[in-house]
Structures are given as C-alpha cells and as structure tokens.
Design an enzyme around this catalytic site. Structure first.
Site, PDB file in Angstrom:
ATOM      1  N   CYS A 353      43.803  42.571  34.571  1.00  0.00           N
ATOM      2  CA  CYS A 353      42.906  43.448  33.832  1.00  0.00           C
ATOM      3  C   CYS A 353      41.870  42.672  33.035  1.00  0.00           C
ATOM      4  CB  CYS A 353      43.709  44.354  32.913  1.00  0.00           C
ATOM      5  SG  CYS A 353      44.876  45.357  33.821  1.00  0.00           S
ATOM      6  N   PHE A 354      41.028  41.906  33.713  1.00  0.00           N
ATOM      7  CA  PHE A 354      39.817  41.375  33.093  1.00  0.00           C
ATOM      8  C   PHE A 354      38.810  41.148  34.207  1.00  0.00           C
ATOM      9  CE2 PHE A 354      39.974  36.796  34.090  1.00  0.00           C
ATOM     10  CZ  PHE A 354      41.296  36.635  34.451  1.00  0.00           C
TER      11      PHE A 354
END
Ligand SMILES: *Cc1c(COP(=O)(O)O)cnc(C)c1O
Length: 434
Positions: A353-354
């Site tokens: 999640c980036f």
C-alpha cells in the site's frame, strides 16, 4: 538443458503442479544446476597452488538448505551476525570453513567466535583490543585478520561502495598514520595471520576491485618487511563481483575477474598465500526466479498497470532504488508459455500500500492479462533473504529445481510463512495484559 530452457521448463512445470498458492500467488525458484555450474566456474577460475576457499556470503543466501548444499560442494561461508553464524553451523560448515565478518562485533560475538575457532576479520582497533583481552596471551584457534579499507573511489552505486575514503568498513589505509598503526598491530601480534579487503560491489569496475587487492598485497609486503618473516598466511579478497542484470549472460565471469587480478596482483596466485573469496551476488543471482500471478489489470491516465504479488516485501532494493536495481521480467500465459505479442509500455505493480510499489516501471512488455504470470529474473542473491514485512505480507516459499530425465525435479528450500507466524512476529504472541 541450457539455463534458460531449464528455467522455462521449470516455470511451466510449477504452474502445471499448481505450486502458486491461490491465496498468495508468489513463489521463489532456484536453479540448483546453475548454482552448481557457477560454483564450479569460480573454483576453476581461482585455481591456485595454495588452498582457495570460496566462503559464500550468507547474507546473499540465508536459506539453510541452500547453504547446506554449498557446504557439500566444498564452499566456506562468510557470516556477519550471530543469526548467520547459527545458520552456517546448522548447514554443516565446520568452524575452519566459516569467516566471521560482522562490522559491529559485541564482546559476546568475539568470545563466541574465538571459542568456536572460526576465522574472524576485525573491523576496527576496538575489536582488536577486545581480542587481546579475551586471549590474555593465548593463541587463537582460528585465523584472525584485519579488514582494510584501501580508500579508493566509489563505483556507480554510491550506497553500495565499500572502499571510499569515508566508507564505514574496516581500518583506513591512507589516513595519516594509519598504515603504520596497522603494521605495528601485526608486528605486536604474531597470531594476526590473515588480511581482508572487500572493495567490490555492484556497479564497481574489475580494475578498481583489483586495485583494492593490490593495495592490500603491498601492505602485506610492508608488514612482512617490518617483521622480518612471513606472518600473514591468508589473504581474503572479499566478494563484490558485479552481476549483469540485463541478460542471461554471466558477465563479468569469474575468469574475467581472475584475469584482472592476475594482471594487477600476479603474486596473489604464486602459492605464497591461501586465498579466501566471499562471493555472494555473482554466485547466486543468476539461479533465482520469482513467479507471481497477475491479479488484475487496469488503465490509469492512459497507462496500463498490471497488479501482481511481487513488490517491496520481496524486492525492497528494486522498489526503493529502481534505477540502481532494475530487474528483467517476462510475461507468461496461465500455462507458463512466454507471451510475445501486443508489446506496449506497462507498469507491473506489487501488492503493497504505497504508490512506489512498482516492480517494473514503464516497461515494453507483451500485453499483460488477468491470470497471467510474471517471471522476475536474476533474483537468486539477496531477494530471498532481504524480506521486508510491510503490510504484514508473508515470506513466500522458495523451491529448488534440477534437471532430471528431460524434466525438472523439485525440493523445498523454504516453506511459505504462515499468517500465524506473521502475526506472532508483530507481537501477537506477547501477553500484554497489564
Ligand atoms: C556483502 C559482503 C560480501 C558479498 O558481496 P557480494 O557483492 O554479494 O559478492 C562479501 N564480503 C563482505 C564482507 C560483505 O559484506
């Protein structure tokens, strides 16, 4: 079978056997035949009248079954922490084949290494005085050396360069008074019988690596001239041979490195000194592949993006320094056949999640479809050992394969981490009631 053909056979076979787990479709694969070939190539290239030990850098492997296999092939093992030391022992490396190189040794580390009798390379004068204290006049069982920083320039990757004027590693050779201090240290300790330099790294020219060894062999001559006889019996030239990540070719080869050393430091191979190498990446990178299923595809702002399960958790260096550590990828259909058509520029994204979690940026690849499989190449060194626990993603399983009767045979090198283990690692097994 040739390396690439064996890999293609293994990839199709892995998919036919449904080795990609449905709930976390990513695995590592190691071509053990290629590993053997490269180890034999290193042995052949470094043939010398004196004993040569190829002490494989544990940080590049850290899979105990692979370390065990290397031990059986006759390798040594370079370790840099108590964990790596324990793994090397479990893998069957005897103390005389282990080199302990931690750059930050505690008194406990030093005592353990001396009691076991493994060879040890010291990073600084503090470590040397701790050894003096431990020995209290006795002679160590294992060889003891000092790591020298020849203070050369940096290679193409500044963060990876180990022998710059201000590198954190070893004792500097060119600083005011330093050379004399090293000579005095050897002259005062008849048991200091090894010397260590590890000046190579990815992005480093062979000539610079050879220059680092040259500087240390000159220092050895000065030490012996001062002492009046030969005290240093082993020269540890470290690892750091770069790898070509652009193709299947193994360049520079071990023979290329031998030739560069032969040109710059011919006396290294005249039989006077035992030689230790500490190859990691160059021995291992070409044998590893990762396979991951494409979960979904989409087009965002005109850019096609394929979402798969290989990201920072398995390829931290590539994700955080994509220009320094690009990896080749290929696109396979669900049966494992390599796709070739409809080439267009795409991103291959990982599961973290980036937004920087992209394993291949703007790469020209055959159009990727849902259910396809992405193969990521040359990941046999460091990628299986440098996991990153971002988003609590498990470490994937790693399997070894070998050619057998025109097909491939498999062995498990590491099982996939379970969700329970991931949770325990995050403190889930701690009783925190207070
Ligand atoms: C990392 C390391 C190695 C292995 O380096 P490669 O670039 O993988 O060959 C060898 N020796 C020391 C001291 C290291 O730190």
């Amino acid at each position: 079978m040739h390396h690439a053909q064996r890999r293609a056979t293994a990839m199709s076979d892995a998919l036919a056997r449904e080795m990609l787990p449905a709930d976390y479709p990513i695995i590592g694969m190691v071509d053990l035949d290629t590993l053997d070939e490269l180890f034999r190539a290193a042995e052949a290239a470094f043939d010398s009248p004196s004993p040569v030990t190829h002490a494989v850098a544990a940080k590049a492997v850290t899979l105990v079954p692979m370390m065990r296999h290397l031990a059986e092939l006759g390798a040594g093992c370079e370790v840099a922490s108590p964990g790596e030391l324990r793994m090397a022992q479990l893998a069957g490396f005897t103390p005389d084949r282990i080199v302990f190189d931690s750059p930050a040794k505690t008194r406990h580390d030093i005592d353990t290494a001396l009691d076991l009798g493994v060879a040890m390379n010291l990073d600084n004068f503090t470590e040397l005085s701790r050894i003096d204290e431990h020995l209290a006049g006795a002679t160590p069982k294992g060889r003891i050396g000092v790591r020298i920083n020849p203070q050369l320039g940096a290679g193409k990757i500044e963060e990876m360069s180990t022998a710059t004027p201000t590198s954190k590693f070893g004792i500097p050779l060119r600083d005011e008074g330093s050379r004399q201090a090293i000579i005095d240290a050897y002259a005062a300790r008849p048991w200091l019988n090894q010397i260590h330099v590890h000046s190579g790294s990815q992005g480093m020219a062979l000539s610079s690596m050879a220059a680092g060894v040259r500087a240390v062999v000159d220092l050895v001559a000065d030490i012996h001239a001062t002492i009046g006889h030969q005290q240093i019996t082993h020269i540890d030239i470290g690892g750091g041979l770069p790898v070509n990540f652009d193709s299947d070719a193994h360049t520079p080869s071990f023979a290329d490195y031998r030739a560069a050393l032969e040109a710059e430091v011919p006396e290294l191979f005249d039989g006077t000194y035992g030689i230790i190498t500490e190859f990691g990446r160059s021995l291992l990178a070409k044998s590893g592949t990762m396979l991951t299923r494409v979960e979904a595809t989409k087009v965002v702002g005109g850019r096609p993006i394929a979402v798969c399960h290989a990201g920072a958790q398995v390829a931290a260096r590539t994700i955080f320094m994509p220009k320094a550590w690009p990896l080749r990828v290929s696109v396979l259909d669900p049966a494992g056949e390599e796709r070739e058509d409809d080439v267009c520029v795409q991103d291959v994204a990982g599961p973290c999640c980036f937004s920087g979690d992209i394993i291949a940026h703007q790469r020209s690849l055959p159009l990727i479809r849902e259910g396809d499989v992405i193969a990521i190449h040359d990941v046999g060194a460091y990628y299986f050992s440098n996991s990153f626990s971002y988003n609590a993603l498990p470490r994937p399983a790693v399997y070894g394969y070998r050619e057998k009767d025109g097909a491939v045979a498999w062995v498990t090198l590491r099982r996939q981490q379970t969700i329970d283990e991931v949770v325990a690692e995050a403190g889930g097994d701690v009783d925190s009631s207070w």
